[in-house]
Structures are given as C-alpha cells and as structure tokens.
Design an enzyme around this catalytic site. Structure first.
Site, mmCIF file in Angstrom:
data_model
loop_
_atom_site.group_PDB
_atom_site.id
_atom_site.type_symbol
_atom_site.label_atom_id
_atom_site.label_comp_id
_atom_site.label_asym_id
_atom_site.label_seq_id
_atom_site.Cartn_x
_atom_site.Cartn_y
_atom_site.Cartn_z
ATOM 1 N N HIS A 6 11.744 -4.548 -6.387
ATOM 2 C CA HIS A 6 11.532 -4.841 -4.686
ATOM 3 C C HIS A 6 10.802 -4.916 -5.164
ATOM 4 C CE1 HIS A 6 9.939 -3.222 -0.889
ATOM 5 N NE2 HIS A 6 9.439 -4.025 -1.226
ATOM 6 N N GLU A 17 -2.449 -10.555 -24.229
ATOM 7 C CA GLU A 17 -4.325 -10.125 -23.917
ATOM 8 C C GLU A 17 -3.359 -9.582 -22.988
ATOM 9 O OE1 GLU A 17 -7.072 -12.956 -21.757
ATOM 10 O OE2 GLU A 17 -7.189 -12.326 -24.136
ATOM 11 N N GLU A 70 3.993 0.143 4.540
ATOM 12 C CA GLU A 70 4.095 0.702 3.466
ATOM 13 C C GLU A 70 2.860 1.224 3.317
ATOM 14 O OE1 GLU A 70 6.146 0.899 2.239
ATOM 15 O OE2 GLU A 70 7.597 -1.101 2.065
ATOM 16 N N HIS A 111 5.883 -9.140 -4.292
ATOM 17 C CA HIS A 111 7.425 -9.375 -4.930
ATOM 18 C C HIS A 111 7.287 -10.300 -6.273
ATOM 19 C CE1 HIS A 111 8.705 -7.769 -0.593
ATOM 20 N NE2 HIS A 111 7.746 -6.334 -1.250
ATOM 21 N N HIS A 152 0.091 -4.880 -2.558
ATOM 22 C CA HIS A 152 1.860 -4.798 -3.101
ATOM 23 C C HIS A 152 2.137 -6.265 -3.083
ATOM 24 C CE1 HIS A 152 5.958 -4.031 -2.834
ATOM 25 N NE2 HIS A 152 6.608 -4.237 -1.829
HETATM 26 O O1 2HA Z 1 5.916 -5.293 4.302
HETATM 27 O O2 2HA Z 1 7.017 -5.922 1.106
HETATM 28 O O3 2HA Z 1 7.340 -3.147 1.031
HETATM 29 C C1 2HA Z 1 7.214 -5.976 3.684
HETATM 30 C C2 2HA Z 1 6.949 -5.004 1.871
HETATM 31 C C3 2HA Z 1 7.822 -3.998 2.447
HETATM 32 ZN ZN ZN Z 2 7.979 -5.142 -0.719
#
Ligand code: 2HA
Ligand code: ZN
Length: 270
Positions: A210, A169, A116, A141, A139
């Site tokens: 995602h 908040e 990414e 999840h 990033h």
């Molecule tokens: O690299 O989260 O979006 C693992 C991820 C890809």
């Molecule tokens: Zn991801």
C-alpha cells in the site's frame, strides 16, 4: 483575522502536496497529511468560536482534545491542493470529548477529512509520547518502497537493514529504522491502532502493498524522511536481482553512528 491562504502552514502543505504528487507518490486521491498547528498561530487566521460543522471522528482522540490540525480532505487529489486549498484542506479542532472534529476552515464543498484520520491521529498520539515536538504525520504511496513489500520478508529488522545498506546516509536519517505492517484493510480504526503501535519505535511505518507513514517535527523533515527511505528503496529495487558484490558493513554503520552522533535501533547491528 489574517488571510489563511497567506499562512505559512497552508502554503507549506500546498507545496508539500505538489512535491509529493510530482514524485509520483500520490496518484489520484492517494496520500494524506495531518499537521498539528500551534494554537497561537492558527488563531491569527480562524475564529475559534465559529465552528462551520461538527464531523464525528468514529474513534476517540481525547488525548488530542483542543488541538488544531490542518488535514487533507477525503477523496481529494494532491495534484489539486495548491490550486484550491479551501476545497482540499480543512482546519479542525478536536472537541473536548475527543469524538468530534470541529471544522473551522476548509472542506468548502461539503467534504471532510481523510478516511485515514484514525491512523493519523492515533500516530500523533503515539509519536507525542516519545517526541513532544512531533507535529506532522504523512501518508503516501512511494513506488519503490511499495515494490519492496512484494519481494522482501515483512520484518522490521530486515527492512531496516536492507534500507540502511542502500545509502550511507540512511542510518543517520532514520536510525530507528522502519517498521512494517502486513497487508491490512486501510481506512479502519484497526490499521490505525496497528500503525500507532509501530510508531512508538520508529518514525516510518510501511503498509505492505500500500504505502508508508512518516512522522516528524515539521513538513520538511517528514518529507525528507520518506524521500530518503524511498531513495534507498529505489536502489534496492535496482540491485536486488543482481549478484551483490559490495555493501555497507555493520562496522561501517558503527563508524557512521559515532561520527554523526546517532544510535541505531537496539539489536539491529552486529
Ligand atoms: O486516501 O491513500 O490510504 C487515500 C489513501 C488511502
Ligand atoms: Zn493510501
């Protein structure tokens, strides 16, 4: 040269990966972090003339030429970063042409930066335009934010207001709200470009079905930003199927703006 394993940036990235893993936001190899390093600081730990490998970026990041980043590796598990930083992390410098990552430390099993990286570096470029102090892009999840993308209209305003209404908040922590992208193929330059565009107006960008991207001036702030949004999303998912009796009114949001000296995203409050 000082021992890089003792540097505050390696220690902080390790601690952040472990915390995110334990919160369930980074199953298997999910998630990635990039952290723009202060040149003076990083040069205490790496020799800028000793490039271990040159790794093509696959896109142009000329605006970041000469900048140093510590970045999680592709296919690596957040769970394992703390146990083996040199195998799971890398310190790279963006080459003068902006097309190559010069590896100065890490990825010592022959690996490379996260798949990414386009979304990361493009987001850095975008955030630096609006906030010269931005250094971190993360990033992950987070379960409830992801769940929300299955049951709520994918609009920046709808998502932002729903989240603001879930905890007092929220509007203070992310007055710009969150921006939302529809499902897109991950790991591509296209999702990188779309993410960076959304990063111009908010520090949080949801990738539907995602995960999420967050940006901030340091790891703590960026982590806290995602943590706050995820907490709000958890409350949303607990109450979305129940009759709504109370909420935080726009009038209350204005009181929060005044009291905490923040300004909500234009046009989002009545
Ligand atoms: O690299 O989260 O979006 C693992 C991820 C890809
Ligand atoms: Zn991801």
């Amino acid at each position: 040269m000082k021992n890089i394993l003792e540097s505050s940036f390696v220690k902080e990235v390790c601690a952040t990966c472990s915390n995110m893993y334990r919160l369930g936001w980074d199953e298997r190899n999910g998630g990635n972090i990039s952290y723009l390093l202060n040149e003076e600081e990083v040069l205490e730990y790496v020799n800028p003339k000793e490039v271990i490998r040159e790794i093509p970026l696959g896109f142009n990041a000329k605006e970041l030429a000469g900048k140093y980043f510590i970045v999680t590796g592709t296919g690596k598990y957040f769970k394992n970063v703390e146990k083996n930083p040199e195998g799971n992390l890398g310190v790279i410098r963006i080459s003068d042409c902006g097309c190559v990552a010069e590896l100065l430390w890490g990825y010592n099993d022959g690996g490379k930066f996260t798949s990414e990286l386009p979304a990361h570096l493009m987001s850095h470029m975008a955030r630096l335009k609006v906030d010269p102090n931005n250094r971190v892009v993360t990033h992950c999840h987070p379960t409830n934010l992801l769940a929300m993308t299955y049951v709520l209209e994918l609009s920046d305003k709808t998502f932002s207001k729903e989240l603001w209404q879930m905890c007092t908040e929220c509007i203070v922590v992310f007055p710009d709200g969150v921006n939302v992208l529809p499902w897109m193929l991950c790991g591509t330059n296209e999702i990188g470009i779309a993410t960076a565009e959304k990063m111009l107006t908010a520090r949080l960008v949801v990738w539907s079905q995602h995960g999420i991207y967050g940006a901030g001036k340091d790891l703590d702030e960026t982590f806290g930003l995602i943590e706050t949004a995820e907490k709000a999303a958890e409350i949303y998912m607990k109450i979305a199927h129940l009759p709504l009796v109370n909420t935080i009114s726009d009038e209350a949001m204005h009181q929060l703006e005044n009291h905490f000296g923040v300004k909500a995203r234009g046009g989002y409050l009545d």
